[in-house]
Design an enzyme around this catalytic site. Structure first.
Site, PDB file in Angstrom:
ATOM      1  N   ARG A   8     -39.364 -37.115 -32.239  1.00 32.19           N
ATOM      2  CA  ARG A   8     -37.994 -36.619 -32.459  1.00 32.19           C
ATOM      3  C   ARG A   8     -37.184 -36.735 -31.167  1.00 32.19           C
ATOM      4  O   ARG A   8     -36.005 -37.112 -31.192  1.00 32.19           O
ATOM      5  CB  ARG A   8     -38.038 -35.177 -32.950  1.00 32.19           C
ATOM      6  CG  ARG A   8     -36.671 -34.510 -33.113  1.00 32.19           C
ATOM      7  CD  ARG A   8     -36.864 -33.141 -33.764  1.00 32.19           C
ATOM      8  NE  ARG A   8     -35.776 -32.215 -33.501  1.00 32.19           N
ATOM      9  CZ  ARG A   8     -34.707 -32.071 -34.273  1.00 32.19           C
ATOM     10  NH1 ARG A   8     -34.563 -32.826 -35.352  1.00 32.19           N
ATOM     11  NH2 ARG A   8     -33.770 -31.188 -33.972  1.00 32.19           N
ATOM     12  N   LYS A  19     -34.260 -25.642 -39.538  1.00 34.97           N
ATOM     13  CA  LYS A  19     -34.265 -24.570 -38.548  1.00 34.97           C
ATOM     14  C   LYS A  19     -32.937 -23.821 -38.599  1.00 34.97           C
ATOM     15  O   LYS A  19     -31.871 -24.428 -38.606  1.00 34.97           O
ATOM     16  CB  LYS A  19     -34.488 -25.153 -37.152  1.00 34.97           C
ATOM     17  CG  LYS A  19     -34.728 -24.102 -36.083  1.00 34.97           C
ATOM     18  CD  LYS A  19     -35.110 -24.757 -34.763  1.00 34.97           C
ATOM     19  CE  LYS A  19     -35.408 -23.707 -33.700  1.00 34.97           C
ATOM     20  NZ  LYS A  19     -35.795 -24.337 -32.407  1.00 34.97           N
ATOM     21  N   TYR A  47     -30.850 -34.513 -23.739  1.00 35.58           N
ATOM     22  CA  TYR A  47     -31.352 -35.882 -23.819  1.00 35.58           C
ATOM     23  C   TYR A  47     -30.587 -36.832 -22.911  1.00 35.58           C
ATOM     24  O   TYR A  47     -31.072 -37.936 -22.628  1.00 35.58           O
ATOM     25  CB  TYR A  47     -31.304 -36.375 -25.268  1.00 35.58           C
ATOM     26  CG  TYR A  47     -32.202 -35.566 -26.180  1.00 35.58           C
ATOM     27  CD1 TYR A  47     -33.587 -35.651 -26.062  1.00 35.58           C
ATOM     28  CD2 TYR A  47     -31.667 -34.704 -27.119  1.00 35.58           C
ATOM     29  CE1 TYR A  47     -34.415 -34.899 -26.875  1.00 35.58           C
ATOM     30  CE2 TYR A  47     -32.491 -33.940 -27.940  1.00 35.58           C
ATOM     31  CZ  TYR A  47     -33.856 -34.046 -27.809  1.00 35.58           C
ATOM     32  OH  TYR A  47     -34.679 -33.291 -28.601  1.00 35.58           O
ATOM     33  N   HIS A  67     -28.643 -29.729 -34.579  1.00 33.25           N
ATOM     34  CA  HIS A  67     -28.430 -28.767 -33.494  1.00 33.25           C
ATOM     35  C   HIS A  67     -27.154 -27.966 -33.743  1.00 33.25           C
ATOM     36  O   HIS A  67     -26.119 -28.533 -34.112  1.00 33.25           O
ATOM     37  CB  HIS A  67     -28.314 -29.479 -32.147  1.00 33.25           C
ATOM     38  CG  HIS A  67     -29.614 -30.002 -31.644  1.00 33.25           C
ATOM     39  ND1 HIS A  67     -29.711 -30.948 -30.643  1.00 33.25           N
ATOM     40  CD2 HIS A  67     -30.897 -29.708 -31.997  1.00 33.25           C
ATOM     41  CE1 HIS A  67     -30.980 -31.210 -30.402  1.00 33.25           C
ATOM     42  NE2 HIS A  67     -31.711 -30.470 -31.204  1.00 33.25           N
ATOM     43  N   ARG A 123     -38.082 -32.848 -37.661  1.00 33.31           N
ATOM     44  CA  ARG A 123     -39.105 -31.967 -37.113  1.00 33.31           C
ATOM     45  C   ARG A 123     -40.359 -32.145 -37.962  1.00 33.31           C
ATOM     46  O   ARG A 123     -40.300 -32.575 -39.112  1.00 33.31           O
ATOM     47  CB  ARG A 123     -38.655 -30.515 -37.127  1.00 33.31           C
ATOM     48  CG  ARG A 123     -37.403 -30.239 -36.287  1.00 33.31           C
ATOM     49  CD  ARG A 123     -36.997 -28.784 -36.385  1.00 33.31           C
ATOM     50  NE  ARG A 123     -35.836 -28.471 -35.544  1.00 33.31           N
ATOM     51  CZ  ARG A 123     -34.576 -28.535 -35.951  1.00 33.31           C
ATOM     52  NH1 ARG A 123     -34.305 -28.897 -37.201  1.00 33.31           N
ATOM     53  NH2 ARG A 123     -33.580 -28.231 -35.132  1.00 33.31           N
ATOM     54  N   HIS A 131     -43.591 -34.022 -32.149  1.00 35.96           N
ATOM     55  CA  HIS A 131     -42.219 -33.675 -31.765  1.00 35.96           C
ATOM     56  C   HIS A 131     -41.678 -34.637 -30.712  1.00 35.96           C
ATOM     57  O   HIS A 131     -40.454 -34.781 -30.569  1.00 35.96           O
ATOM     58  CB  HIS A 131     -42.165 -32.242 -31.246  1.00 35.96           C
ATOM     59  CG  HIS A 131     -40.804 -31.618 -31.351  1.00 35.96           C
ATOM     60  ND1 HIS A 131     -40.216 -31.305 -32.552  1.00 35.96           N
ATOM     61  CD2 HIS A 131     -39.904 -31.262 -30.394  1.00 35.96           C
ATOM     62  CE1 HIS A 131     -39.032 -30.775 -32.350  1.00 35.96           C
ATOM     63  NE2 HIS A 131     -38.808 -30.747 -31.047  1.00 35.96           N
TER      64      HIS A 131
END
Length: 335
Positions: free
Chosen positions: A286, A177, A318, A309, A152, A283
């Protein structure tokens, strides 16, 4: 600045009569719980808006119905995104639970903003090359890490020297995150550029030390636990700011990490020069990292771990933008 002072600047000089230093209390509680500076700024913004909406009444005089009405107005009148409404809700829950000591009832009557299902913007491999070719120096290295390691933007900006392992070709992402640490791959193609960048960081740090500076911000209580760590080379930022600035959290002059707007502007300019019609941000790189790994046959669980994640369902988005046509279907016209 006191609660009355901060509010008078946004309410035309009017603030709830007899109000305590509420925003100071909120700020102090956020820092006690080690919330990030960005979260602090966002929470204070929403609390100010909430107080202004119910002037001259003090938040302690209001209840869950007032919070419901405020959040509903954001969705129906201001048409904010679902994530924005959720951020405002989190800020108000923090205000009532952590500062005012009031447990709000579950707000069933809030009109929820609709959360649209968006597919990420992804570039082809050739387009990524065209984009990166139009970047140079520090910005090219940062963009390369976003694409080559799946970082990120703020993870890249906050990267510390000690978390770069050139021997094992690994990056350690600290406090990402959700407050999670993770490991990700370090592209061998960036090794020489990283070595040059780290050499520049060491030189800059030695100059700062000679000027009586050279100490960086340390997370949580590490500054008290390890008083000398802030001046050690390993804790310096890989991408330091070009100027010394005053830290808004404690008023100390120090060198912070690079402003994320530097890379954002550079990527926008490179995308414009490359002639892309689709919106491209840092972003996006990424997104390209995840999509291109899946296209090359990488296991989705591995990609999930590299991205950090929590749920594989987040990574599965994705699979809908792989280079196999819409949902992997070949058009009958092409048959």
């Amino acid at each position: 600045m006191s609660y009355d002072g901060e509010l008078s600047g946004i309410t035309g000089g009017v603030a709830p009569r007899g109000a305590p230093r509420l925003l100071d209390q909120v700020r102090g509680r956020l820092r006690l719980k080690h919330y990030s500076l960005r979260t602090e700024q966002a929470y204070l913004y929403w609390i100010r808006r909430y107080v202004r909406a119910w002037l001259p009444r003090h938040p302690a005089e209001l209840d869950g119905a007032a919070v419901e009405a405020f959040l509903t107005g954001l969705a129906t009148r201001d048409n904010v995104a679902a994530s924005t409404q959720n951020q405002a809700l989190a800020a108000l829950l923090f205000l009532y639970r952590e500062v005012l000591g009031v447990e709000l009832p579950w707000m069933e009557n809030v009109v929820r903003a609709k959360r649209p299902r968006r597919l990420p913007v992804v570039l082809s491999r050739a387009q990524v090359v065209r984009l990166l070719e139009r970047l140079s120096g520090r910005e090219a290295l940062m963009a390369g890490l976003l694409y080559g390691s799946g970082l990120r933007l703020m993870e890249c900006a906050r990267l510390r020297v000690k978390d770069v392992d050139l021997e094992r070709n690994e990056l350690t992402i600290r406090d990402g995150k959700g407050g999670k640490d993770r490991m990700t791959v370090l592209p061998g193609a960036l090794r020489e550029a990283l070595l040059r960048q780290l050499a520049e960081v060491r030189l800059l740090h030695s100059r700062d030390l000679a000027c009586g500076l050279g100490r960086v911000h340390l997370p949580h209580a590490l500054a008290r636990k390890y008083p000398n760590a802030a001046a050690e080379p390993g804790w310096q930022y890989v991408f330091p700011a070009t100027r010394i600035s005053v830290d808004p959290r404690d008023g100390v002059r120090r060198r912070h990490h690079i402003d994320e707007k530097v890379l954002q502007s550079a990527v926008r300019r490179a995308a414009r020069e490359a002639g892309f019609d689709k919106p491209v941000t840092p972003h996006t790189l990424r997104h390209c990292f995840a999509t291109h790994l899946l296209e090359s046959g990488a296991d989705i669980r591995t990609v999930q771990e590299l991205l950090g994640h929590k749920d594989v369902a987040t990574t599965q988005i994705y699979t809908h933008v792989l280079n196999r046509g819409a949902l992997g279907v070949l058009s009958p016209l092409d048959r």
